[in-house]
Design an enzyme around this catalytic site. Structure first.
Site, PDB file in Angstrom:
ATOM      1  N   LYS A  19      50.779  37.409  32.119  1.00  0.00           N
ATOM      2  CA  LYS A  19      49.430  37.838  31.738  1.00  0.00           C
ATOM      3  C   LYS A  19      48.574  38.177  32.968  1.00  0.00           C
ATOM      4  CE  LYS A  19      48.882  33.986  29.556  1.00  0.00           C
ATOM      5  NZ  LYS A  19      50.273  33.550  29.649  1.00  0.00           N
ATOM      6  N   THR A  20      48.585  37.284  33.945  1.00  0.00           N
ATOM      7  CA  THR A  20      47.731  37.494  35.113  1.00  0.00           C
ATOM      8  C   THR A  20      48.251  38.647  35.957  1.00  0.00           C
ATOM      9  OG1 THR A  20      47.188  35.159  35.041  1.00  0.00           O
ATOM     10  CG2 THR A  20      46.624  36.317  37.059  1.00  0.00           C
TER      11      THR A  20
HETATM   12  P1  GDP Z   1      51.022  34.106  33.183  1.00  0.00           P
HETATM   13  O1  GDP Z   1      51.192  32.623  33.224  1.00  0.00           O
HETATM   14  O2  GDP Z   1      51.374  34.651  31.825  1.00  0.00           O
HETATM   15  O3  GDP Z   1      49.682  34.593  33.661  1.00  0.00           O
HETATM   16  O4  GDP Z   1      52.144  34.723  34.155  1.00  0.00           O
HETATM   17  P2  GDP Z   1      52.024  35.226  35.664  1.00  0.00           P
HETATM   18  O5  GDP Z   1      51.322  36.525  35.720  1.00  0.00           O
HETATM   19  O6  GDP Z   1      51.499  34.116  36.491  1.00  0.00           O
HETATM   20  O7  GDP Z   1      53.563  35.513  36.004  1.00  0.00           O
HETATM   21  C1  GDP Z   1      54.551  34.499  35.902  1.00  0.00           C
HETATM   22  C2  GDP Z   1      55.750  34.835  36.745  1.00  0.00           C
HETATM   23  O8  GDP Z   1      56.400  35.987  36.217  1.00  0.00           O
HETATM   24  C3  GDP Z   1      55.404  35.176  38.202  1.00  0.00           C
HETATM   25  O9  GDP Z   1      56.390  34.628  39.023  1.00  0.00           O
HETATM   26  C4  GDP Z   1      55.439  36.680  38.214  1.00  0.00           C
HETATM   27  O10 GDP Z   1      55.743  37.207  39.476  1.00  0.00           O
HETATM   28  C5  GDP Z   1      56.525  36.983  37.212  1.00  0.00           C
HETATM   29  N1  GDP Z   1      56.341  38.309  36.605  1.00  0.00           N
HETATM   30  C6  GDP Z   1      55.192  38.806  36.083  1.00  0.00           C
HETATM   31  N2  GDP Z   1      55.376  40.069  35.648  1.00  0.00           N
HETATM   32  C7  GDP Z   1      56.671  40.390  35.904  1.00  0.00           C
HETATM   33  C8  GDP Z   1      57.463  41.564  35.694  1.00  0.00           C
HETATM   34  O11 GDP Z   1      57.013  42.587  35.183  1.00  0.00           O
HETATM   35  N3  GDP Z   1      58.762  41.503  36.076  1.00  0.00           N
HETATM   36  C9  GDP Z   1      59.309  40.395  36.639  1.00  0.00           C
HETATM   37  N4  GDP Z   1      60.590  40.444  36.973  1.00  0.00           N
HETATM   38  N5  GDP Z   1      58.596  39.284  36.872  1.00  0.00           N
HETATM   39  C10 GDP Z   1      57.288  39.264  36.506  1.00  0.00           C
END
Ligand code: GDP
Length: 386
Positions: A19-20
């Site tokens: 999300k972030t």
């Molecule tokens: P949130 O908790 O939903 O906000 O998730 P984050 O944005 O913090 O992302 C969680 C993890 O997933 C991080 O390590 C990111 O780098 C990874 N991530 C996010 N988007 C992608 C993507 O499009 N591809 C891959 N392979 N990893 C991703």
């Protein structure tokens, strides 16, 4: 000033699904294309209560514009502990981007967020099937089916909802293919998530999300204006949680700009004169003076979630005391089922609810019911009782 239609939107979904990263990627893509401001991952405020850096960040965490619209974007935390915050966030968004990782598929908070979004009045979703760079194509198709099924089950139109395979990380790295995927997602949002009709004619009402004190200026209430218009100089009531206080609005800020008025759909910060911080709280509403009263009980309809939806495993009886989430409020309520002895999870029941503290209730108001950190029911207020 208000040149483009404004939409409140948010990213929601299971923790770690991206999300972030997606929020940061959207601002990056738009900064490159329409000249907005890029907000890097580290700058996106994930827990506003803990990082209170000023009104603006607190009200609209990220703001961006496409060619045709202005957006205020909230990044809604996905961890189970944060569902409360998500309830508040969802109550304030007009539409949402559901983020689902292609590598994990639908997870418990994906389900809970879809359900809460529906209950709390989010009319339309667009789905970002994220991490498409990491999932194999067959998996992508399976997860897409799973998502559409989930949407159908919770009253969204699964077939009509856009599901766009994206890589937030790829777009953030500037890879053309994945930049295009985020552009496609934004186009899908513009097509599928309409700017809702704003009720500017009813008396002003704003659920209070946060209360801040600004040294030398006074008490500030923040939230999204649900209906009506508020102007500097207006007298308002802040009420709920069993109490109320009157005050005069001496300042209004929306999206970080000082305004003479705020209107339905705006994320706003209202500066009040004659109110101490202890007299107001998150969970109250601020409304046009005399326009709404407090009620300690109501008759309503409750749909108890089945065990498979994350609900209870055992029946509910009169005397059951869960938490009721009404707008931004979180109050205990006691259920009275009348003649009915017990109600099984998965069924809908009419009940009388007596709240721990009188609230500004209205006929038609929706609510979520939680117990021990999970959502167990959703419902609607039908009649107000004294
Ligand atoms: P949130 O908790 O939903 O906000 O998730 P984050 O944005 O913090 O992302 C969680 C993890 O997933 C991080 O390590 C990111 O780098 C990874 N991530 C996010 N988007 C992608 C993507 O499009 N591809 C891959 N392979 N990893 C991703």
């Amino acid at each position: 000033l208000r040149t483009k239609p404004h939409l409140n939107i948010g990213t929601m979904g299971h923790v770690d699904h991206g999300k972030t990263t997606l929020t940061a990627a959207i601002t990056k893509v738009l900064a490159d294309r329409v000249g907005g401001r890029y907000v890097p991952f580290e700058r996106i405020d994930r827990t506003p209560e803990e990082a209170r850096r000023g009104i603006t960040i607190d009200v609209a965490h990220v703001e961006y514009e496409t060619a045709t619209r202005h957006y205020a974007h909230v990044d809604m935390p996905g961890h189970a502990d944060y569902v409360k915050n998500m309830i508040t966030g969802a109550a304030q968004v007009d539409g949402a981007i559901l983020v689902v990782s292609a590598t994990d598929g639908v997870m418990p908070q994906t389900r809970e967020h879809v359900l809460l979004a529906r209950r709390l009045g989010v009319g339309h979703l667009a789905v970002a099937l994220n991490k498409a760079d990491a999932g194999d194509p067959e998996l992508l198709e399976l997860v897409e089916l799973e998502i559409r099924e989930l949407l159908d089950r919770h009253g969204f139109d699964g077939a009509a909802t856009p599901v766009v395979a994206v890589s937030a990380l790829g777009a953030l790295a500037g890879e053309p293919r994945w930049t295009a995927s985020v552009v496609a997602l934004l186009d899908a949002v513009e097509e599928h998530v309409p700017v809702p009709h704003r009720d500017l004619d009813s008396p002003f009402l704003m659920p209070v999300e946060n209360v801040l004190t600004i040294t030398g200026r006074g008490t500030v209430l923040t939230g999204a204006i649900e209906r009506g218009v508020v102007a500097v100089g207006d007298t308002v009531d802040a009420l709920g949680l069993g109490r109320g206080v009157s005050a005069v609005v001496t300042g209004i800020e929306t999206f970080g700009r000082t305004m003479e008025r705020g209107e339905a759909g705006d994320n706003a910060a209202l500066l009040l004169r004659g109110v101490r911080r202890e007299q107001v709280a998150r969970g109250q509403v601020v409304a046009a003076a005399g326009s709404i009263g407090l009620h300690g009980a109501f008759r309503g309809e409750l749909r108890l979630l089945g065990a498979a939806e994350g609900g209870r495993h055992t029946p509910v009886r009169s005397g059951y005391r869960p938490q009721f989430h009404l707008r931004t409020a979180d109050v205990v309520g006691v259920l009275d089922l009348g003649e009915v002895e017990a109600v099984e999870p998965g069924t809908t029941v009419a009940a009388t609810v007596r709240l721990g503290a009188p609230e500004p209730l209205e006929v038609g108001l929706g609510f979520a019911v939680r117990e021990g950190g999970r959502t167990v029911a959703e419902g609607t207020v039908h009649d107000l009782l004294p």
